[in-house]
Design a protein around this motif. Structure first.
Motif, PDB file in Angstrom:
ATOM      1  N   HIS A  51      -3.671   0.041  -9.511  1.00 35.29           N
ATOM      2  CA  HIS A  51      -4.599  -0.864  -8.837  1.00 35.29           C
ATOM      3  C   HIS A  51      -3.802  -2.059  -8.336  1.00 35.29           C
ATOM      4  O   HIS A  51      -3.239  -2.819  -9.119  1.00 35.29           O
ATOM      5  CB  HIS A  51      -5.714  -1.348  -9.768  1.00 35.29           C
ATOM      6  CG  HIS A  51      -6.584  -2.410  -9.151  1.00 35.29           C
ATOM      7  ND1 HIS A  51      -7.496  -2.139  -8.164  1.00 35.29           N
ATOM      8  CD2 HIS A  51      -6.643  -3.752  -9.376  1.00 35.29           C
ATOM      9  CE1 HIS A  51      -8.102  -3.262  -7.800  1.00 35.29           C
ATOM     10  NE2 HIS A  51      -7.605  -4.252  -8.529  1.00 35.29           N
ATOM     11  N   SER A  98      -2.025   6.463   0.219  1.00 36.50           N
ATOM     12  CA  SER A  98      -1.831   5.202   0.944  1.00 36.50           C
ATOM     13  C   SER A  98      -2.594   5.203   2.258  1.00 36.50           C
ATOM     14  O   SER A  98      -3.173   4.181   2.655  1.00 36.50           O
ATOM     15  CB  SER A  98      -0.341   4.969   1.204  1.00 36.50           C
ATOM     16  OG  SER A  98       0.384   4.868   0.000  1.00 36.50           O
ATOM     17  N   TYR A 153      -8.189  -6.498   7.501  1.00 42.46           N
ATOM     18  CA  TYR A 153      -9.131  -6.107   8.545  1.00 42.46           C
ATOM     19  C   TYR A 153      -9.288  -7.226   9.579  1.00 42.46           C
ATOM     20  O   TYR A 153      -9.333  -6.970  10.790  1.00 42.46           O
ATOM     21  CB  TYR A 153     -10.469  -5.773   7.902  1.00 42.46           C
ATOM     22  CG  TYR A 153     -11.509  -5.192   8.809  1.00 42.46           C
ATOM     23  CD1 TYR A 153     -11.613  -3.823   8.994  1.00 42.46           C
ATOM     24  CD2 TYR A 153     -12.417  -6.013   9.474  1.00 42.46           C
ATOM     25  CE1 TYR A 153     -12.579  -3.287   9.817  1.00 42.46           C
ATOM     26  CE2 TYR A 153     -13.382  -5.491  10.299  1.00 42.46           C
ATOM     27  CZ  TYR A 153     -13.462  -4.122  10.466  1.00 42.46           C
ATOM     28  OH  TYR A 153     -14.425  -3.607  11.288  1.00 42.46           O
ATOM     29  N   TYR A 171      -8.431  -6.447   1.456  1.00 39.54           N
ATOM     30  CA  TYR A 171      -8.698  -5.572   2.594  1.00 39.54           C
ATOM     31  C   TYR A 171      -9.455  -6.315   3.689  1.00 39.54           C
ATOM     32  O   TYR A 171      -9.259  -6.043   4.876  1.00 39.54           O
ATOM     33  CB  TYR A 171      -9.483  -4.348   2.128  1.00 39.54           C
ATOM     34  CG  TYR A 171      -8.690  -3.434   1.226  1.00 39.54           C
ATOM     35  CD1 TYR A 171      -8.855  -3.473  -0.151  1.00 39.54           C
ATOM     36  CD2 TYR A 171      -7.757  -2.550   1.741  1.00 39.54           C
ATOM     37  CE1 TYR A 171      -8.120  -2.655  -0.994  1.00 39.54           C
ATOM     38  CE2 TYR A 171      -7.022  -1.723   0.909  1.00 39.54           C
ATOM     39  CZ  TYR A 171      -7.205  -1.782  -0.454  1.00 39.54           C
ATOM     40  OH  TYR A 171      -6.472  -0.972  -1.273  1.00 39.54           O
ATOM     41  N   LEU A 200       0.808  -1.208   0.000  1.00 45.65           N
ATOM     42  CA  LEU A 200       0.000   0.000   0.000  1.00 45.65           C
ATOM     43  C   LEU A 200       0.847   1.266   0.000  1.00 45.65           C
ATOM     44  O   LEU A 200       0.471   2.276  -0.582  1.00 45.65           O
ATOM     45  CB  LEU A 200      -0.937   0.005   1.216  1.00 45.65           C
ATOM     46  CG  LEU A 200      -2.039  -1.062   1.223  1.00 45.65           C
ATOM     47  CD1 LEU A 200      -2.794  -1.045   2.536  1.00 45.65           C
ATOM     48  CD2 LEU A 200      -3.002  -0.856   0.056  1.00 45.65           C
ATOM     49  N   VAL A 211      -8.602   0.106   7.320  1.00 48.03           N
ATOM     50  CA  VAL A 211      -8.461  -1.296   7.713  1.00 48.03           C
ATOM     51  C   VAL A 211      -7.904  -1.432   9.135  1.00 48.03           C
ATOM     52  O   VAL A 211      -7.995  -2.505   9.739  1.00 48.03           O
ATOM     53  CB  VAL A 211      -7.572  -2.074   6.722  1.00 48.03           C
ATOM     54  CG1 VAL A 211      -8.232  -2.157   5.363  1.00 48.03           C
ATOM     55  CG2 VAL A 211      -6.187  -1.461   6.600  1.00 48.03           C
ATOM     56  N   GLN A 243      -5.337   6.606   2.884  1.00 46.86           N
ATOM     57  CA  GLN A 243      -6.763   6.396   2.628  1.00 46.86           C
ATOM     58  C   GLN A 243      -7.116   4.916   2.609  1.00 46.86           C
ATOM     59  O   GLN A 243      -8.285   4.554   2.783  1.00 46.86           O
ATOM     60  CB  GLN A 243      -7.157   7.054   1.305  1.00 46.86           C
ATOM     61  CG  GLN A 243      -7.098   8.571   1.338  1.00 46.86           C
ATOM     62  CD  GLN A 243      -7.465   9.199   0.004  1.00 46.86           C
ATOM     63  OE1 GLN A 243      -7.765   8.505  -0.964  1.00 46.86           O
ATOM     64  NE2 GLN A 243      -7.441  10.523  -0.060  1.00 46.86           N
ATOM     65  N   CYS A 244      -6.128   4.061   2.388  1.00 50.80           N
ATOM     66  CA  CYS A 244      -6.355   2.611   2.430  1.00 50.80           C
ATOM     67  C   CYS A 244      -5.951   2.024   3.782  1.00 50.80           C
ATOM     68  O   CYS A 244      -6.608   1.098   4.282  1.00 50.80           O
ATOM     69  CB  CYS A 244      -5.550   1.928   1.323  1.00 50.80           C
ATOM     70  SG  CYS A 244      -5.954   2.464  -0.347  1.00 50.80           S
ATOM     71  N   GLN A 277       2.369   2.090  -3.675  1.00 45.44           N
ATOM     72  CA  GLN A 277       1.487   2.196  -4.833  1.00 45.44           C
ATOM     73  C   GLN A 277       1.364   3.644  -5.289  1.00 45.44           C
ATOM     74  O   GLN A 277       1.485   4.580  -4.492  1.00 45.44           O
ATOM     75  CB  GLN A 277       0.101   1.646  -4.501  1.00 45.44           C
ATOM     76  CG  GLN A 277      -0.683   2.511  -3.524  1.00 45.44           C
ATOM     77  CD  GLN A 277      -2.103   2.043  -3.368  1.00 45.44           C
ATOM     78  OE1 GLN A 277      -2.639   1.378  -4.236  1.00 45.44           O
ATOM     79  NE2 GLN A 277      -2.733   2.395  -2.256  1.00 45.44           N
TER      80      GLN A 277
END
Length: 321
Positions: free
Chosen positions: A122, A187, A131, A127, A114, A194, A189-190, A117
Motif C-alpha cells: 500500500h 501498476s 488526476y 490519486y 506506482l 488517473v 491498474q493505477c 510497488q
C-alpha cells in the motif's frame, strides 16, 4: 483647444454635461482626424482588445493621443508595439516551461512510486492530485508532450526490468518474469485511470488507440520480446515435469504471453493449449484413438510421479462396465 468636461460612468461610457455640445465637438474633431493615420491596437492578454481599455483621438497638434478610460487623462503618444500582445511562440514557451517546472516533476514522482510497488503493498499516493495535474496538462494543450513523457518514462523503467531479468539464473527465470509481468499490470491498474483525460481527449480521439494497450505493447517490445527465446524452452521443460513450477505461475506466464502476442502460441502449441482454449485445431473423429492414447499416457505419468488415481473400491457397479 476647447475644454470639455468628459466623464466616465461605471460602464466606461463617455459623456459630458451637455450631450449636444459633446456630439458637435466630437464630430468636428473626428472630421479633422480623418486624414491622420491611427495606431492599430491588437488584442492584449486576457482576451480584451486594447481599444476597450482606452480611446485614441487626435488633439489640435495633429499627434495621436491616448485617452485612459479609467482616469480620463491623456497619456503619451501610443505606438503600435505598445498594443501588441506577446507572440504565440513566446506564450507557448512560457506554458511549456510551466509544465516542465510544475506539472511533470510531480507526475514523474508519482509514476515512479506506482511502477515499483508490489501488488500487496500500500503506497500513499494522492490519486486526486495526479488526476488534477493530468487534467490541467490536457486543458493547457500539453497532451502530446505529456503522452511522450509518459511513454519515455515507462520505457526507461522497462529497460531496467529487462536488464534485471537478464541476470536471473535459469531456475528462477520463470518466477522472476512472472513477478515483473504481474507487478507491471498491477501498476497499470493505477496509472491508466488517473490518465483518463489524456486517454480520452488525445490517445483515443487523435491517435485512435488506447492507453492501456499502448503501455502493454511497451512491455511486449522491451521485456517479453527480448526474453521469449529464453523463456519458451524453460516453460516447455517445466510443463513436461509437473509441479516443477507452481501451476499458478505457469498459467500466469503462459496467459500473459498470449495476451501480449497471440502469435507466440505457435512457438509451442502443446504448451499453450494446456492453458488457452482453442489453440489446437478442432478434434477430428479419425484421431480419437490418438486422443485416448495421449490421455492414458498422461495418467501414467501422473501415477509414476506419486499421484495415484485414488481408492477405486467405492466405485458403483455401473461404472465398472
Amino acid at each position: 483647444m476647447t475644454a470639455v468636461n468628459i466623464k466616465d460612468d461605471h460602464n466606461h461610457n463617455y459623456c459630458a454635461s451637455s450631450s449636444s455640445k459633446v456630439r458637435t465637438y466630437l464630430s468636428s474633431q473626428l472630421s479633422d482626424a480623418a486624414a491622420v493615420p491611427q495606431p492599430v491596437c491588437l488584442p492584449v492578454p486576457g482576451g480584451e482588445p486594447a481599444t476597450r481599455r482606452g480611446k485614441v483621438w487626435s488633439g489640435s497638434s495633429g499627434g495621436s493621443k491616448f485617452l485612459d478610460s479609467d482616469s480620463g487623462s491623456e497619456s503619451s503618444e501610443v505606438s503600435e508595439t505598445d498594443c501588441t500582445a506577446p507572440s504565440a511562440a513566446v506564450l507557448n514557451a512560457m506554458a511549456v516551461e510551466d509544465y516542465r517546472k510544475n506539472h511533470w516533476p510531480n507526475l514523474e514522482k508519482a509514476i515512479d512510486r506506482l511502477l515499483i510497488q508490489n501488488p500487496t503493498d500500500h503506497i500513499s499516493v494522492s490519486y486526486a492530485q495526479i488526476y488534477s495535474y493530468v487534467y490541467k496538462c490536457v486543458c493547457q494543450q500539453h497532451s502530446e508532450l505529456l503522452y511522450s513523457d509518459l511513454t519515455l518514462k515507462i520505457t526507461s523503467h522497462l529497460q531496467q526490468v529487462s536488464t534485471h531479468l537478464q541476470a536471473s539464473p535459469p531456475e528462477n527465470f520463470i518466477e522472476n518474469f512472472n513477478v515483473a509481468l504481474t507487478q507491471y499490470t498491477a501498476s497499470l491498474q493505477c496509472i491508466v485511470p488517473v490518465f483518463m483525460y489524456l486517454n480520452k481527449f488525445y490517445i483515443e480521439s487523435k491517435l485512435n488507440r488506447d492507453l492501456r494497450e499502448d503501455l502493454m505493447k511497451l512491455f511486449a517490445d522491451h521485456v517479453a520480446e527480448k526474453h521469449v527465446n529464453t523463456l519458451m524452452p524453460l516453460l516447455i521443460k517445466a510443463h513436461s515435469m509437473p509441479f516443477q513450477v507452481q501451476p499458478s505461475t505457469m498459467a500466469s506466464v503462459v496467459k500473459g504471453l498470449y495476451s501480449l502476442r497471440p502469435e507466440w502460441a505457435q512457438l509451442a502449441p502443446a504448451l499453450f493449449s494446456g492453458f488457452i482454449p482453442q489453440i489446437n485445431p478442432p478434434a477430428v473423429e479419425s484421431l480419437l484413438p490418438d486422443y485416448a492414447a495421449h490421455d492414458q499416457k498422461l495418467q501414467m505419468e501422473l501415477s509414476m510421479n506419486g499421484f495415484p488415481r485414488g481408492d477405486q473400491s467405492r466405485k458403483r457397479a455401473s461404472e465398472d462396465s
